[in-house]
Design a protein around this motif. Sequence first.
Motif: not given
Lengths: 335, 335
Positions: A49, A53, A124, A126-129, B99-105, B107, B132
């Motif tokens: 996932l 996702a 930029r 990248i999913p945090a997961g 975390l799969n539904f939010v990007t690092v940028s 956050l 996170c």
Amino acid sequence: MTTLRPVILTGDRTTGQLHLGHYAGSLRNRLDLQETHDQFLLLADAQALTDNAHNIAKVRENVFQVALDYLAVGIDPAKSTICLQSALPALAQLSMLYLNFVTVSRLERNPTIKDEIQARGFGRDIPAGFLCYPAAQAADITAFRATLVPVGEDQAPLIEQTNEIVRRINAAAGADLLPEARALIPPVGRLPGIDGRQKMSKSSGNAIPLSASADEISHAVRQMFTDPNHLRVEDPGCVEGNVVFRYLDAFDPDKKELEALKDHYRRGGLGDQKVKRRLEDILQALLEPIRERRLELAEAPDYVMDVIRKGTGRAREITDRTFDDVARGLGLFVL
Amino acid sequence: MTTLRPVILTGDRTTGQLHLGHYAGSLRNRLDLQETHDQFLLLADAQALTDNAHNIAKVRENVFQVALDYLAVGIDPAKSTICLQSALPALAQLSMLYLNFVTVSRLERNPTIKDEIQARGFGRDIPAGFLCYPAAQAADITAFRATLVPVGEDQAPLIEQTNEIVRRINAAAGADLLPEARALIPPVGRLPGIDGRQKMSKSSGNAIPLSASADEISHAVRQMFTDPNHLRVEDPGCVEGNVVFRYLDAFDPDKKELEALKDHYRRGGLGDQKVKRRLEDILQALLEPIRERRLELAEAPDYVMDVIRKGTGRAREITDRTFDDVARGLGLFVL
């Protein structure tokens, strides 16, 4: 199955059916390893996932397909434990805990992650997961107290990152709560796609799935790349980088005959058709029983579900115990 | 306690005993809210670890201390549910999923996270868990299906981020799996420290803990900053920004008398001593029963543990059900 055997964690992202590349690179080894190790096979849907996702249906459907592949090749649920990642809450609990013991910049520096971010074109966004998945992988490995993790060479940095987290957790606890793990790099390199590309994958259309029919196998072998300069039978041919020979290296049981064949090909006078026929016979013999067993199993979904449920049940006990040990060892408030 | 009441999620990081600032800003409201809402109080030890992984003992010890504070001020376990964050696996499972539904940028752009990264001086070495934590907070809020979240004004962006995740999850599921939440900004602004600094905190030594003894309260009020230009009793004094009056605004039950007092102070002829005496009487009367109740409860740790265990048990049922609903709704493979 005794817990005194060394523990191996392995598994597959549930993003597609397994293919010959998986068989050569990992499944075959697992058949041996289950005889001597306490082997856990993770149906890694949660990890899948992290970059799927938007396509959860694919991830869901392939849980069953990958389990079918495991059983069809001869993974024995009495010897190996097949379990579902998303159904093991301790993996998420350990992941969230470990994220506090690794910095964002360390995750960004992970070479595997860097490569994969490029390969997937995340930029930029990248999913945090996805950025966090090395911590999740550390959770997977340590939750089972695995000391051996079969991985491709490109994934060795992930094991190093796991061990960094292990050392930090042990230092914070002031005790050897968790063992470090060692990468088990497979002896055989990666099998190329039938088109000669580095990586075999369903999406590239260059893979032979384990479920391939006899016709599909024939077709794939006919399409397989050889030496593009080997135009006439009597010409000398090149064996290195020749996809058909790469496959024979991986699957031909008679290494002596294979060497003779290579010599003949190099000298000239051996046509591609003949080499391909040999490979096809070998692949048909290898895949026929796997395909048949897979069809039988597909007709018995209750049995397959039962294997996944029982394996996940066993895995849950083990991983819950590890989380509890880690929580107590670190000195969290435990009810 | 009926589930038809609107659900509120609130709680505290377990990094220290609660103080008058917490009482004015949140605890007091919670006493009212528990009469009309289904209120969950999260002992947020997992969140506390995101920037206290080096000091787990502090996080552990304050779980009990914060629970004592809750019960001492009048949180009623028959009306509110007190529960331990790290003992609720569904919160970690939902966090990892979100975390799969939010990007690092995204956050990194979160204003609250940006401010706090600066305030904590993390620089490049931000723990991944800290970056996170908005996803973890979304997990907390949605796991209880809370629609109201009391937060300071500076934390409103976290609720917005939660709702973004909720909308993505609902879109991916094609159904209204989760409700959006609304920030409940408290009517009273933040109480300053006794030294006039913006934030009251134990580590700054400018807080009055709820457990303060009568002497400590006297001492704190004597030390409290007033108007630095109000040197002689007969001088006109400034009420705005005067810490003693800020406290009277927060705690004086007689608003009319307080206004008269302010007028007198502004005109001149009212000494700081007199104003401080009034405040001290009010604080002594407020804190004495809390302190006594707290001491009684500290002598009955089994009762307090029982409250946390029962609350966490109830919370576990609710949050596990939410994870199951989300997993099924999104179409994960569910055993």
